[in-house]
Design an enzyme around this catalytic site. Sequence first.
Site, short mmCIF file in Angstrom:
data_model
loop_
_atom_site.label_atom_id
_atom_site.label_comp_id
_atom_site.label_asym_id
_atom_site.label_seq_id
_atom_site.Cartn_x
_atom_site.Cartn_y
_atom_site.Cartn_z
N ARG A 190 18.93 -29.40 8.82
CA ARG A 190 19.94 -29.80 9.88
C ARG A 190 19.97 -28.00 10.95
O ARG A 190 20.02 -28.60 12.32
CB ARG A 190 20.45 -29.97 9.80
CG ARG A 190 21.80 -29.73 9.45
CD ARG A 190 23.24 -29.53 9.01
NE ARG A 190 24.35 -28.86 8.70
CZ ARG A 190 25.58 -29.43 8.22
NH1 ARG A 190 25.94 -30.44 8.95
NH2 ARG A 190 26.07 -28.25 8.15
N GLU B 117 38.28 -32.58 -22.06
CA GLU B 117 36.46 -32.71 -21.19
C GLU B 117 35.42 -33.86 -21.70
O GLU B 117 35.77 -34.89 -22.85
CB GLU B 117 35.33 -31.66 -21.99
CG GLU B 117 34.06 -31.75 -21.22
CD GLU B 117 34.20 -31.79 -19.66
OE1 GLU B 117 33.03 -33.07 -18.97
OE2 GLU B 117 34.54 -30.94 -19.18
N CYS C 257 27.60 -25.04 -15.24
CA CYS C 257 26.89 -23.43 -15.12
C CYS C 257 25.64 -23.80 -16.07
O CYS C 257 24.56 -24.33 -16.26
CB CYS C 257 28.10 -22.62 -15.30
SG CYS C 257 26.90 -21.36 -14.98
N HIS D 251 11.20 6.35 -11.02
CA HIS D 251 10.48 5.88 -9.83
C HIS D 251 9.59 5.74 -11.07
O HIS D 251 9.42 6.60 -12.71
CB HIS D 251 10.02 6.93 -9.16
CG HIS D 251 8.50 7.16 -9.14
ND1 HIS D 251 8.41 6.58 -7.27
CD2 HIS D 251 7.56 8.10 -9.12
CE1 HIS D 251 7.18 6.10 -6.95
NE2 HIS D 251 5.99 7.40 -8.30
N LYS E 29 18.97 -24.23 -14.84
CA LYS E 29 18.53 -24.17 -13.21
C LYS E 29 17.46 -22.84 -13.22
O LYS E 29 15.89 -22.53 -13.57
CB LYS E 29 19.33 -24.05 -12.02
CG LYS E 29 18.30 -23.57 -10.83
CD LYS E 29 19.29 -22.73 -10.31
CE LYS E 29 20.16 -21.11 -10.78
NZ LYS E 29 21.43 -20.82 -9.67
N GLU F 124 16.60 -22.85 -3.73
CA GLU F 124 15.90 -22.44 -5.25
C GLU F 124 14.87 -23.33 -5.50
O GLU F 124 13.70 -23.34 -6.60
CB GLU F 124 16.98 -22.46 -6.68
CG GLU F 124 18.59 -20.52 -6.51
CD GLU F 124 19.23 -21.15 -6.76
OE1 GLU F 124 20.01 -19.56 -7.01
OE2 GLU F 124 19.56 -21.60 -7.07
N GLY G 235 35.71 -21.77 -16.93
CA GLY G 235 37.12 -21.09 -16.23
C GLY G 235 37.67 -21.82 -17.65
O GLY G 235 39.06 -21.01 -17.42
N GLU H 26 15.17 2.37 -6.14
CA GLU H 26 14.98 3.76 -6.66
C GLU H 26 14.34 3.61 -4.17
O GLU H 26 15.30 4.86 -3.75
CB GLU H 26 14.09 4.17 -6.29
CG GLU H 26 12.36 4.00 -6.00
CD GLU H 26 11.02 5.38 -6.34
OE1 GLU H 26 11.55 6.07 -6.76
OE2 GLU H 26 10.34 4.26 -6.45
N CYS I 212 23.71 -23.59 -13.38
CA CYS I 212 23.35 -21.85 -13.63
C CYS I 212 21.67 -22.05 -14.81
O CYS I 212 20.80 -21.65 -14.24
CB CYS I 212 23.78 -20.74 -13.31
SG CYS I 212 25.08 -20.85 -13.65
N TYR J 153 21.58 -22.44 -1.05
CA TYR J 153 21.26 -21.55 -2.47
C TYR J 153 20.76 -22.56 -3.25
O TYR J 153 19.35 -22.27 -3.52
CB TYR J 153 22.06 -20.80 -2.72
CG TYR J 153 22.84 -21.21 -3.99
CD1 TYR J 153 22.97 -21.35 -5.43
CD2 TYR J 153 24.44 -21.80 -3.44
CE1 TYR J 153 23.98 -21.93 -6.14
CE2 TYR J 153 25.64 -22.22 -3.98
CZ TYR J 153 25.37 -22.53 -5.23
OH TYR J 153 25.92 -22.82 -5.89
#
Length: 442
Positions: free
Chosen positions: A196, A34, A42, A432, A50, A179, A15, A437, A47, A175
Amino acid sequence: MKYDYDLLVIGAGSGGVRAARIAAGYGKRVAICEGDKVGGTCVIRGCVPKKLFVYASQYSKMFKAAKTFGWDIQSQFNWPELLQNKDAEINRLNGIYLNLLANAGVELIRGFGTFVDAHNIKIAEKTYSAERILIATGGSPTVPDIPGKEHVITSNEALDLPQLPASITINGGGYIAVEFACIFNALGVKVNLVYRGPQILRTFDSEIAAFAQQSFIDAGINVFTDTSISAVEKTEAGLVCKSNQADITSDVVFFATGRQANTERLNLTKVGIATQANGQVVVDEEQRTSLEHVFAVGDVSNQDNLTPVAIREGHYLVDRLYAGGEQYPDYDFIPTTVFCQPEIGTCGLTEDEARAQHANIKTYTSTFRAMKYAMSDVNEKTLMKIVVNEDTDQVLGMHVCGADGGEMIQGFGVALKQGLTKTQLNSTIGIHPTSAEEFVTL
């Protein structure tokens, strides 16, 4: 008053970097600070690494199914090699982010930012002034204050374990917990998943969550629900988790029980910026804090802790500040994925949410075994679900638990955002043979 910068961004995650680049593109004097690698949670410890681990773990299932497709594969997993290659990829992405900032004309200041006063930020013993300030510091995993918490790791450390453990206990039902449970299980680790409450993935559609939980159990994960860990003890046999149900022993204990906003170092109380109990900065719809010229985007300020949300917030904010933009992030129908095995893809309302908001709800479900596993002894199944408002025919939610669920839901998310109806879905011809589908034939 003349400031050093028009905009100073604290935190070089997704961001913050997007906001800084766009502002510099509008000809503004922009700096970003930084104290760690550029890229944020991320890219560096979330992410991206991971997902690389997810890919690595999926090969075990592919190898298991390979023989029925004519492949006789002898394989051996090398954990140190995965870590080495993961680090190389993270360094590559870090370099890309550095180049993006440099090419945009954004000045990168190394160090963590702290408010000195309303317009001045101290970074590495030097103070910089800015007309506007953007807080984009993200969040970090937390461990509850229990006896033995020093023996517990979080998702940060799980990405850099020096060796693959024989067993691991993961505490959490969200999640991140599921994961990593699936990753380690597929890599041959004995996994205990402890939660829990009565049902893991409680914020997801309850039918999807129950299906996923049973799939994890069928895959060999030991799932303990209604179980609270009160302490962790180090013994000769390993780390022992004390709980209200039974002692659980493993080589590693990993807590995925929540995250807290990275605001502790910012000195926000000194300048009167309001925060919530979890440290998150309070913002209005303009992303504005309690100080007129200070803003916040991403995990540090909202509940939708998703990288694309932070990017959108940062971009739209800068457009409004410097280019007369009028767009605001829309938090309805945000597609999201849990990269567990089987994978969950979801967009829109759960069945319970839909029934709470609308009088007449109808659901459509289908459970089947994906064709890719049909000839093998991989017994993983797929569940698809559609939630429809019968009064308007609008599709309020689409959910899938199965292979490539995230890839499927991204496309359907576009349609949901535009007000997709069940009639329109029915009129679409499927591809298909695919699993996707099924959504247009239910």
